[in-house]
Design an enzyme around this catalytic site. Structure first.
Site, mmCIF file in Angstrom:
data_model
loop_
_atom_site.group_PDB
_atom_site.id
_atom_site.type_symbol
_atom_site.label_atom_id
_atom_site.label_comp_id
_atom_site.label_asym_id
_atom_site.label_seq_id
_atom_site.Cartn_x
_atom_site.Cartn_y
_atom_site.Cartn_z
ATOM 1 N N ASP A 99 0.442 -1.189 -0.015
ATOM 2 C CA ASP A 99 0.080 0.190 0.019
ATOM 3 C C ASP A 99 0.855 1.289 -0.009
ATOM 4 O O ASP A 99 2.384 1.022 -0.083
ATOM 5 C CB ASP A 99 -0.869 0.394 1.490
ATOM 6 C CG ASP A 99 -2.256 0.890 1.056
ATOM 7 O OD1 ASP A 99 -2.004 2.305 0.181
ATOM 8 O OD2 ASP A 99 -2.864 0.975 1.962
ATOM 9 N N GLY A 100 0.972 2.821 -0.611
ATOM 10 C CA GLY A 100 0.690 3.323 0.090
ATOM 11 C C GLY A 100 0.513 4.191 1.104
ATOM 12 O O GLY A 100 -0.267 3.853 1.858
ATOM 13 N N ASP A 102 -0.022 8.960 3.420
ATOM 14 C CA ASP A 102 0.374 9.773 2.689
ATOM 15 C C ASP A 102 1.272 11.023 2.952
ATOM 16 O O ASP A 102 2.248 12.040 3.230
ATOM 17 C CB ASP A 102 -1.141 10.906 3.647
ATOM 18 C CG ASP A 102 -2.114 9.983 2.289
ATOM 19 O OD1 ASP A 102 -2.247 10.087 1.686
ATOM 20 O OD2 ASP A 102 -3.337 9.583 2.935
ATOM 21 N N LYS A 112 -3.160 7.705 6.302
ATOM 22 C CA LYS A 112 -3.383 7.150 5.469
ATOM 23 C C LYS A 112 -5.274 7.652 5.073
ATOM 24 O O LYS A 112 -5.479 8.244 6.218
ATOM 25 C CB LYS A 112 -3.301 5.662 5.403
ATOM 26 C CG LYS A 112 -2.076 5.376 5.367
ATOM 27 C CD LYS A 112 -2.116 3.405 4.915
ATOM 28 C CE LYS A 112 -2.782 2.965 4.480
ATOM 29 N NZ LYS A 112 -3.039 3.039 3.247
ATOM 30 N N GLU A 121 -8.096 -0.764 3.853
ATOM 31 C CA GLU A 121 -6.196 -0.870 3.456
ATOM 32 C C GLU A 121 -6.202 -1.527 5.188
ATOM 33 O O GLU A 121 -5.322 -1.886 4.758
ATOM 34 C CB GLU A 121 -5.884 1.212 3.522
ATOM 35 C CG GLU A 121 -6.682 0.444 2.309
ATOM 36 C CD GLU A 121 -5.860 2.270 1.802
ATOM 37 O OE1 GLU A 121 -6.109 3.016 0.934
ATOM 38 O OE2 GLU A 121 -5.581 3.394 3.187
#
Length: 233
Positions: A99-100, A102, A112, A121
């Site tokens: 996942d990414g 922020d 996130k 997520e």
């Protein structure tokens, strides 16, 4: 007659992908982790999309058999477009998730949810044996909340109650996230609102305090999770 979904087949990533070249490099690294038979949790965001492209290439070239559990509708649709098989948490346990984020602080705590999918997520990360968080250097911060507010998913009827309770926790700013392509607020895939909340200081117990408020479905705070951070240079 063969069933074809031309709308999904012609989907493109809707936003501009910043630092695309560096993200593509780390996306290929993530795709290289996949082994035959892996069940992979996929978060949301542009970096996840690029990793799916790299995974799809391996599926085509190597006849690699994997299944993906997507965190959002757009990632599910991208899997359909790319020919990547999908499954669900009802059926399978993810071997690993990527996942990414922020923001990432020095302790690997995360913010996130700018894409609004923090509930699924978090569920994938908690369900996985291993989780990889892919970020570029702009997401590395000394202090959480430096650049982004904390997204908080709220059951619509609880909006006023949640707002008052978050103010009592010391929030400096609370805004209802508004939609870009429609009038009114953003609705999550669970049919809920998102509040974007700022605190001057984010305590280590804030995630649990937010979650304990009646009407809060989830927050975008990920504090103390066992994740490996991969920085795209």
């Amino acid at each position: 007659m063969k069933w074809e979904n031309q709308l999904i087949g012609h989907l493109q990533w809707s936003g501009t992908i910043t630092n695309r070249e560096s993200k593509e490099l780390v996306a290929r690294d993530i795709a290289g982790l996949a082994k035959e038979g892996d069940i992979i949790g996929a978060g949301s965001g542009s970096t996840v999309y690029l990793a799916l492209l790299a995974l799809a290439e391996r599926v085509r070239k190597e006849s690699l058999h994997i299944e993906v559990i997507p965190a959002s509708t757009e990632i599910s649709m991208m899997c359909i477009q790319l020919g990547i098989p999908q499954t669900t948490l009802w059926n399978k346990h993810p071997d690993w998730t990527f996942d990414g984020a922020d923001e990432v602080d020095p302790r690997h705590n995360l913010i996130k949810g700018r894409g609004g999918a923090m509930f699924k997520e978090k569920l994938l990360i908690k369900s996985s044996n291993k989780s990889y968080i892919i970020v570029d250097k702009s997401k590395i911060v000394e202090k959480l909340g430096s650049n982004f507010p904390i997204p908080v998913e709220v059951f619509p009827d609880a909006l006023t109650l949640v707002e008052n309770e978050i103010h009592r926790l010391g929030a400096s700013e609370i805004t209802l996230r508004l939609a870009g392509g429609k009038d009114g607020p953003v609705f999550t895939e669970n049919g809920n609102f998102i509040l974007d909340v700022r605190f001057e200081d984010i305590a280590l117990d804030l995630e649990q305090k937010l979650k304990s408020i009646t009407g809060v479905i989830e927050s975008g705070l990920f504090i103390g999770y066992d994740t490996e951070i991969i920085v795209a240079h």
